[in-house]
Design an enzyme around this catalytic site. Structure first.
Site, PDB file in Angstrom:
ATOM      1  N   GLU A   1       1.383   1.164   5.787  1.00  0.00           N
ATOM      2  CA  GLU A   1       1.958  -0.144   5.442  1.00  0.00           C
ATOM      3  C   GLU A   1       3.381  -0.223   5.975  1.00  0.00           C
ATOM      4  OE1 GLU A   1       1.790  -1.305   1.337  1.00  0.00           O
ATOM      5  OE2 GLU A   1      -0.259  -0.567   1.089  1.00  0.00           O
TER       6      GLU A   1
ATOM      7  N   GLU B   1      -0.774   4.576  -2.646  1.00  0.00           N
ATOM      8  CA  GLU B   1       0.540   4.884  -3.227  1.00  0.00           C
ATOM      9  C   GLU B   1       0.387   5.630  -4.547  1.00  0.00           C
ATOM     10  OE1 GLU B   1       3.331   1.474  -1.189  1.00  0.00           O
ATOM     11  OE2 GLU B   1       2.537   1.039  -3.169  1.00  0.00           O
TER      12      GLU B   1
END
Length: 482
Positions: free
Chosen positions: A383, A188
């Site tokens: 995810e 991320e």
């Protein structure tokens, strides 16, 4: 409904800081996340991904107050990895996305030689996966920068950190090239603009003005962009059979209504919080809209003469992203709801988890189509999952029908995206096993198909128990029926 892609990769994802424990074992040093104490939440749907200021971190080193630091203990994967990987295999997983702790390989960040005990641990983990015929995707940095780099170099604001990271990456390639199928330099990467502590190892409390803070966040992000590009360049030389990707926290938003001012607000929001990050790593250049934003906000990025060329020549092979929820956007802000990294507008058509994350399976299909249309690069969902408060019942299991529904509905939308023509090749749920929450530090926020017997203060046996979703996923992997 039958899932139509036979060679699709199905599995789960974890992060070293949330599972390993053994924070002071075999030469490992402290990371930033292991210095965040547990604080019970008063309102689960109204919390931010925030750490503390530097003074609290310095107290955490010696911990004279006896506070609880959950990520120092994780779920004891360091001791129980064989048991856990055996459960992953039993569930039917054929890919495992894991991270390697930088602080376990180079405890001081600038050590002359890597820590052999750390290397041996990951060799054992990777060998276990190989023996179980589970492909591996490795994240090199999952928010857990060694604190020594924060203290000595100032985290990612210092370009010296690029060199330290490249040395770390070269060690991983040299040691594990034949055991890893996919590499992600950063988890991320857009966290840099949301939390400079977590994303960059730079304390927010040091900034005097918003402009100073914003300039630092984009400078640190630029350094990470360059580091990622250099890692890809090196990786292609040392591990030519591997694939190299990015990982972005994908925050899909909709205009609250068809008012054009809200439409343009959503467009510019998507550009700054989403497309910018993909554009740099997948297209290799800073987009014009972000240059306008930098000019209007007086944000100056210091670049070296070769930076533009480095980015252009070393784009990713594939795009991976996290997807948990969606939100709405409007000029006149209405009711807010929590989400991954940021708060967003509430959508009246969606339900939400106990933490306020809005559940939107169709949004995943929209996201996959948007990314494919924009970049034409293979996609991987790194995810996706739901955190829930859970306890074991009398049969030592959890009847988590809500998780089965959540996963099933998202799987159906992946199937629809494939029918749309999207090249998406894999999915790793967050997570196959209960872990310490990244944002809230809770064990009680449970994502896994496998229950881990710890509470928020790590009272309990740590033993593993299969939830109903474990059996459901196992059956899905055998029959591919949705």
């Amino acid at each position: 409904m039958k899932f139509i892609k036979d060679d699709f990769l199905w599995g789960g994802a974890t992060a070293a800081s949330q599972i390993e424990g053994a924070y002071n074992i075999d030469g490992k040093s402290l990371t930033l996340l292991e210095m965040k104490e547990f604080k019970p939440l008063k309102d689960r749907a109204n919390n931010h991904f925030k750490i503390t200021d530097k003074s609290d971190f310095l107290k955490a080193i010696e911990n004279k107050e006896g506070l609880h630091y959950p990520k120092r203990f994780g779920i004891d994967f360091y001791s129980r990895y064989k048991e856990d990987i055996a459960l992953f295999k039993e569930a039917g997983m054929n890919v495992y996305r894991m991270s390697i702790a930088w602080a376990r390989i180079y405890p001081n960040g600038d050590d002359q030689k890597p820590n052999e005990k750390g290397l041996n641990f990951y060799k054992n983990v990777l060998n276990e996966c190989k023996e179980k015929n589970i492909k591996v995707m490795v994240t090199m940095s999952h928010f857990d920068i060694p604190y020594s780099i924060v203290e000595k170099y100032g985290g990612w604001l210092n370009r010296k950190t690029i060199d330290l990271f490249l040395k770390y990456a070269e060690t991983l390639f040299t040691e594990f090239c034949d055991m890893v199928d996919y590499w992600l330099p950063f988890n991320e990467i857009n966290m840099a603009t949301w939390s400079t502590e977590t994303g960059l190892g730079v304390f927010e409390s040091t900034f005097k003005t918003k402009n100073e803070r914003d300039s630092a966040s984009y400078q640190g992000l630029h350094n990470q962009f360059i580091a990622q590009a250099k890692v890809i360049e090196l990786g292609k030389k040392l591990c030519p059979s591997a694939k190299f990707g990015c990982m972005v926290a994908n925050i899909t938003t909709y205009s609250l209504n068809c008012n054009p001012i809200n439409e343009i607000e959503n467009l510019t929001r998507q550009q700054k919080t989403r497309w910018f990050f993909y554009d740099v790593v997948a297209r290799g250049k800073y987009p014009t809209y972000i240059k306008r934003y930098f000019e209007e906000e007086n944000i100056n990025i210091q670049m070296e003469k070769d930076d533009v060329e480095i980015l252009e020549k070393n784009v990713v092979d594939f795009i991976s992203f996290s997807y948990y929820m969606s939100a709405t956007v409007a000029v006149e802000e209405g009711e807010k709801t929590a989400g991954n990294l940021i708060f967003g507008g509430k959508n009246p058509y969606l339900k939400a988890s106990e933490w306020g994350w809005q559940i939107d399976p169709i949004g995943l299909r929209i996201t996959l189509n948007e990314l494919w249309d924009r970049y034409q690069k293979p996609l991987f969902i790194a995810e996706n999952g739901i955190g829930v408060l859970e306890t074991l019942n009398d049969q030592n299991t959890v009847e988590d029908n809500y998780r089965i529904e959540y996963l099933s509905e998202h799987f159906k939308q992946i199937n629809e995206a494939i029918k749309d023509g999207v090249d998406v090749f894999g999915y790793t749920m967050w997570t196959p096993i209960d872990v310490v929450s990244a944002s809230t530090n809770e064990m009680s926020k449970r994502y896994g198909m496998i229950f881990v017997d710890y509470d928020d203060y790590h009272n309990g046996t740590g033993n593993r128990f299969k939830k109903k979703s474990f059996d459901w996923f196992q059956n899905f992997m055998k029959n591919k029926e949705l």
